[in-house]
Design an enzyme around this catalytic site. Structure first.
Site, PDB file in Angstrom:
ATOM      1  N   LYS A 164       0.836  -1.212   0.000  1.00 11.74           N
ATOM      2  CA  LYS A 164       0.000   0.000   0.000  1.00 11.74           C
ATOM      3  C   LYS A 164       0.873   1.265   0.000  1.00 11.74           C
ATOM      4  O   LYS A 164       2.097   1.179   0.061  1.00 11.74           O
ATOM      5  CB  LYS A 164      -0.949  -0.016   1.190  1.00 11.74           C
ATOM      6  CG  LYS A 164      -1.736  -1.308   1.336  1.00 11.74           C
ATOM      7  CD  LYS A 164      -2.781  -1.579   0.267  1.00 11.74           C
ATOM      8  CE  LYS A 164      -3.365  -2.938   0.512  1.00 11.74           C
ATOM      9  NZ  LYS A 164      -4.556  -3.323  -0.129  1.00 11.74           N
TER      10      LYS A 164
HETATM   11  C1  LIG Z   1      -5.444  -4.540   0.756  1.00 11.89           C
HETATM   12  C2  LIG Z   1      -6.916  -4.368   0.757  1.00 11.89           C
HETATM   13  C3  LIG Z   1      -7.706  -4.754   1.847  1.00 11.89           C
HETATM   14  C4  LIG Z   1      -7.154  -5.510   3.013  1.00 11.89           C
HETATM   15  O1  LIG Z   1      -6.138  -4.852   3.669  1.00 11.89           O
HETATM   16  P1  LIG Z   1      -5.295  -5.638   4.809  1.00 11.89           P
HETATM   17  O2  LIG Z   1      -4.631  -4.545   5.573  1.00 11.89           O
HETATM   18  O3  LIG Z   1      -4.337  -6.511   4.094  1.00 11.89           O
HETATM   19  O4  LIG Z   1      -6.270  -6.404   5.623  1.00 11.89           O
HETATM   20  C5  LIG Z   1      -9.055  -4.476   1.821  1.00 11.89           C
HETATM   21  N1  LIG Z   1      -9.625  -3.869   0.767  1.00 11.89           N
HETATM   22  C6  LIG Z   1      -8.910  -3.502  -0.312  1.00 11.89           C
HETATM   23  C7  LIG Z   1      -9.595  -2.808  -1.446  1.00 11.89           C
HETATM   24  C8  LIG Z   1      -7.534  -3.765  -0.363  1.00 11.89           C
HETATM   25  O5  LIG Z   1      -6.822  -3.426  -1.445  1.00 11.89           O
END
Ligand SMILES: *Cc1c(COP(=O)(O)O)cnc(C)c1O
Length: 397
Positions: free
Chosen positions: A199
């Protein structure tokens, strides 16, 4: 006569195997490394002062009322729905073009997921489709700001208000996103963020939930730590023994100081990284303008795009190559690519459980079958970006 230069270079992959460009590799700098070392040496690894500071800094960055750090965005989504007091059989509307966690957490909260197709241009949930899916059982909407592009929040907030629904923003792509001067994650009742390794800023695993109401934030804090009363968070402090009481059956979703230590310093560079990704985004736009692939739509007026994903569409009829062949060839050039996302109804679990049929979600299905995400991280050097462009053009030629 000129000898054709370096035949191996022309025929071989754009990058060598040793130099594989990992998709979404994070930028980790010295300040966070030192901060983690400090935490390790202090012996305080779990939830403590660094998590508290990260919560405060993030809350200030987002102009939010309340922030609770958690160990993932998945936890943030799950607890937002529990705090929304859904009853079994209640329905939650979301997009078919998202990561499975968005839908799984609806199921874990005991509700029924209902999908509303996306807009072909923005790739975000289409408010008209949401409206069409509302029933007396609908209790919430989860809006995913896909790739970092804000959803149509005026329309979604209006629908939520009119039908008395909770509005949860899945901001996993949208740390920097703004909509008409307001920050993504503060427009709905809850904003859920991810600091997973790929991210825009990272803590390894990690997440945060923003809440508008104090009561929601304290409920989420309790649920995130086994359902133990608030004082349990201070249980390991040095100001004497604290009793705690279990007030409900909670989860183990708290963030540790080791993660908070990374987040503190990453957050200071959130804009610097954003500018770098914006540069790369424009570089790709220029490079591919005349090529037969679909490029992402320009950000809308009055919004800030978080530039989390640069997605191109490979339409076999135009490119003469299937999407999956394109993925394989990029990998053969030693460039890591992603798919965001094969649409939710394509997965066997949901088909079996809910009888979902892809033909009911034509836009998300089509995007899911054509989309490819090119590397877009602040860590990319100029020559990495040029390699990506070279590889794409070589494959399209
Ligand atoms: C990465 C992601 C998640 C989950 O995030 P985590 O921190 O890995 O639980 C949820 N929704 C979207 C759209 C994502 O890209």
């Amino acid at each position: 006569m000129k000898v054709p230069v370096l035949l191996t270079q022309l025929n071989g992959p754009v990058r060598t195997k040793d130099d594989f460009l990992v998709f979404g590799s994070p930028m980790i700098e010295d300040a966070e490394i030192q901060e983690v070392v400090k935490s390790l040496k202090s012996g305080w690894l779990g939830t403590g002062p660094k998590v508290a500071q990260f919560e405060n800094d993030f809350k200030a960055y987002k102009n939010a009322s309340y922030a609770v750090a958690l160990n993932s965005c998945t936890a943030a989504l799950h607890l937002s729905m529990l705090a929304s007091e859904l009853d079994p059989g209640d329905e939650v509307i979301t997009t078919p073009l998202t990561f499975c966690a968005t839908v799984n957490t609806i199921i874990h909260a005991g509700a029924k997921p209902v999908l509303a197709d996306v807009d072909p241009m923005t790739m975000n949930i289409d408010p008209a489709q949401v409206e069409a899916k509302i029933t007396p059982k609908t209790k919430a909407i989860i809006a995913v700001h896909f790739a970092g592009r804000s959803c149509d929040m005026d329309a979604l907030c209006l629908i939520a208000k009119r039908h008395n629904l909770k509005l949860i923003e899945d901001c996993a792509h949208a740390i920097e996103t703004e909509y008409k001067g307001r920050k993504a994650g503060t427009l709905g009742d809850f904003g859920c963020f991810s600091f997973y390794v790929t991210k825009n800023i990272v803590t390894g695993e990690g997440g945060m939930v923003l809440c508008r109401e104090e009561s929601d934030a304290s409920r989420i804090k309790v649920l995130a730590l086994h359902g133990m009363s608030k004082d349990a968070w201070k249980r390991f402090g040095d100001d004497g023994y604290k009793h705690y009481y279990v007030t409900e059956c909670g989860f183990k979703y708290n963030m540790m100081d080791l993660q908070g230590a990374i987040g503190l310093h990453q957050l200071k560079r959130v804009d610097k990284y954003w500018y770098r990704r914006q540069e790369i985004w424009h570089r790709y736009n220029d490079a591919f303008a005349d090529w037969p692939i679909g490029l992402p739509a320009s950000p809308e007026m009055n919004t800030r795009h978080a530039y989390h994903l640069y997605t191109v569409l490979i339409d076999e009829a135009k490119v003469g190559l299937s999407r999956d062949e394109f993925l394989n060839r990029m990998t053969a050039e030693n460039i890591g690519v992603g798919v965001h996302y094969l649409s939710i109804p394509e997965h066997p679990y949901y088909q079996q459980k809910f009888g979902w049929d892809i033909s009911k979600y034509p836009v998300a299905t089509k995007i899911g079958r054509q989309t490819v995400s090119l590397p877009l991280s602040a860590k990319l050097t100029e020559s990495d970006v040029e390699d990506v462009i070279k590889a794409v053009k070589k494959i399209l030629n």
